[in-house]
Design a protein around this motif. Structure first.
Motif, PDB file in Angstrom:
ATOM      1  N   MET A   1     -80.480 -39.776  21.296  1.00  0.00           N
ATOM      2  CA  MET A   1     -81.330 -39.600  22.458  1.00  0.00           C
ATOM      3  C   MET A   1     -82.804 -39.609  22.089  1.00  0.00           C
ATOM      4  O   MET A   1     -83.617 -40.057  22.875  1.00  0.00           O
ATOM      5  N   GLY A   2     -83.117 -39.112  20.905  1.00  0.00           N
ATOM      6  CA  GLY A   2     -84.502 -39.117  20.477  1.00  0.00           C
ATOM      7  C   GLY A   2     -85.013 -40.525  20.223  1.00  0.00           C
ATOM      8  O   GLY A   2     -86.219 -40.777  20.268  1.00  0.00           O
ATOM      9  N   LEU A   3     -84.083 -41.446  19.963  1.00  0.00           N
ATOM     10  CA  LEU A   3     -84.457 -42.832  19.713  1.00  0.00           C
ATOM     11  C   LEU A   3     -85.120 -43.457  20.932  1.00  0.00           C
ATOM     12  O   LEU A   3     -86.075 -44.231  20.802  1.00  0.00           O
ATOM     13  N   VAL A   4     -84.648 -43.115  22.133  1.00  0.00           N
ATOM     14  CA  VAL A   4     -85.255 -43.633  23.362  1.00  0.00           C
ATOM     15  C   VAL A   4     -86.695 -43.174  23.477  1.00  0.00           C
ATOM     16  O   VAL A   4     -87.585 -43.956  23.829  1.00  0.00           O
ATOM     17  N   ILE A   5     -86.934 -41.927  23.158  1.00  0.00           N
ATOM     18  CA  ILE A   5     -88.286 -41.373  23.253  1.00  0.00           C
ATOM     19  C   ILE A   5     -89.209 -42.048  22.241  1.00  0.00           C
ATOM     20  O   ILE A   5     -90.342 -42.415  22.572  1.00  0.00           O
ATOM     21  N   ILE A   6     -88.722 -42.239  21.012  1.00  0.00           N
ATOM     22  CA  ILE A   6     -89.535 -42.892  19.986  1.00  0.00           C
ATOM     23  C   ILE A   6     -89.839 -44.330  20.379  1.00  0.00           C
ATOM     24  O   ILE A   6     -90.985 -44.796  20.261  1.00  0.00           O
ATOM     25  N   PHE A   7     -88.831 -45.064  20.860  1.00  0.00           N
ATOM     26  CA  PHE A   7     -89.057 -46.442  21.290  1.00  0.00           C
ATOM     27  C   PHE A   7     -90.049 -46.507  22.444  1.00  0.00           C
ATOM     28  O   PHE A   7     -90.895 -47.395  22.498  1.00  0.00           O
ATOM     29  N   ALA A   8     -89.958 -45.564  23.378  1.00  0.00           N
ATOM     30  CA  ALA A   8     -90.873 -45.559  24.517  1.00  0.00           C
ATOM     31  C   ALA A   8     -92.310 -45.286  24.070  1.00  0.00           C
ATOM     32  O   ALA A   8     -93.255 -45.925  24.563  1.00  0.00           O
ATOM     33  N   ILE A   9     -92.486 -44.369  23.127  1.00  0.00           N
ATOM     34  CA  ILE A   9     -93.833 -44.072  22.623  1.00  0.00           C
ATOM     35  C   ILE A   9     -94.416 -45.284  21.909  1.00  0.00           C
ATOM     36  O   ILE A   9     -95.586 -45.647  22.111  1.00  0.00           O
ATOM     37  N   VAL A  10     -93.606 -45.937  21.077  1.00  0.00           N
ATOM     38  CA  VAL A  10     -94.081 -47.125  20.362  1.00  0.00           C
ATOM     39  C   VAL A  10     -94.418 -48.241  21.351  1.00  0.00           C
ATOM     40  O   VAL A  10     -95.395 -48.971  21.174  1.00  0.00           O
ATOM     41  N   THR A  11     -93.626 -48.372  22.412  1.00  0.00           N
ATOM     42  CA  THR A  11     -93.887 -49.390  23.430  1.00  0.00           C
ATOM     43  C   THR A  11     -95.223 -49.147  24.113  1.00  0.00           C
ATOM     44  O   THR A  11     -96.021 -50.080  24.300  1.00  0.00           O
ATOM     45  N   VAL A  12     -95.494 -47.922  24.483  1.00  0.00           N
ATOM     46  CA  VAL A  12     -96.763 -47.596  25.143  1.00  0.00           C
ATOM     47  C   VAL A  12     -97.936 -47.836  24.194  1.00  0.00           C
ATOM     48  O   VAL A  12     -98.972 -48.401  24.595  1.00  0.00           O
ATOM     49  N   LEU A  13     -97.795 -47.435  22.936  1.00  0.00           N
ATOM     50  CA  LEU A  13     -98.872 -47.645  21.972  1.00  0.00           C
ATOM     51  C   LEU A  13     -99.095 -49.124  21.684  1.00  0.00           C
ATOM     52  O   LEU A  13    -100.239 -49.562  21.510  1.00  0.00           O
ATOM     53  N   ALA A  14     -98.025 -49.911  21.644  1.00  0.00           N
ATOM     54  CA  ALA A  14     -98.167 -51.352  21.432  1.00  0.00           C
ATOM     55  C   ALA A  14     -98.870 -52.007  22.618  1.00  0.00           C
ATOM     56  O   ALA A  14     -99.678 -52.931  22.435  1.00  0.00           O
ATOM     57  N   ALA A  15     -98.557 -51.554  23.828  1.00  0.00           N
ATOM     58  CA  ALA A  15     -99.232 -52.097  25.006  1.00  0.00           C
ATOM     59  C   ALA A  15    -100.726 -51.772  24.961  1.00  0.00           C
ATOM     60  O   ALA A  15    -101.569 -52.641  25.232  1.00  0.00           O
ATOM     61  N   PHE A  16    -101.047 -50.553  24.603  1.00  0.00           N
ATOM     62  CA  PHE A  16    -102.451 -50.158  24.498  1.00  0.00           C
ATOM     63  C   PHE A  16    -103.159 -50.952  23.410  1.00  0.00           C
ATOM     64  O   PHE A  16    -104.285 -51.440  23.605  1.00  0.00           O
TER      65      PHE A  16
END
Length: 58
Positions: A1-16
């Protein structure tokens, strides 16, 4: 479940990062930022569909 959170954070940072590089006319940085956004965004969506959204309870 923590993997979803990590992927989401990386996605937001990559977009920024991709947007920031595009704004500064850094084409190589923008390419890698957008590519990372697409790849990690896909991982995020597929992990949510496969494992479900993290609820915080066991």
């Amino acid at each position: 479940m923590g993997l979803v959170i990590i992927f989401a954070i990386v996605t937001v940072l990559a977009a920024f990062g991709g947007f920031s590089a595009l704004k500064n006319k850094n084409h190589l940085g923008a390419f890698w930022g957008v590519a990372s956004f697409l790849v990690f965004g896909w991982f995020t969506v597929m992990t949510i569909l496969k494992s479900g959204f993290p609820t915080g309870t066991h």
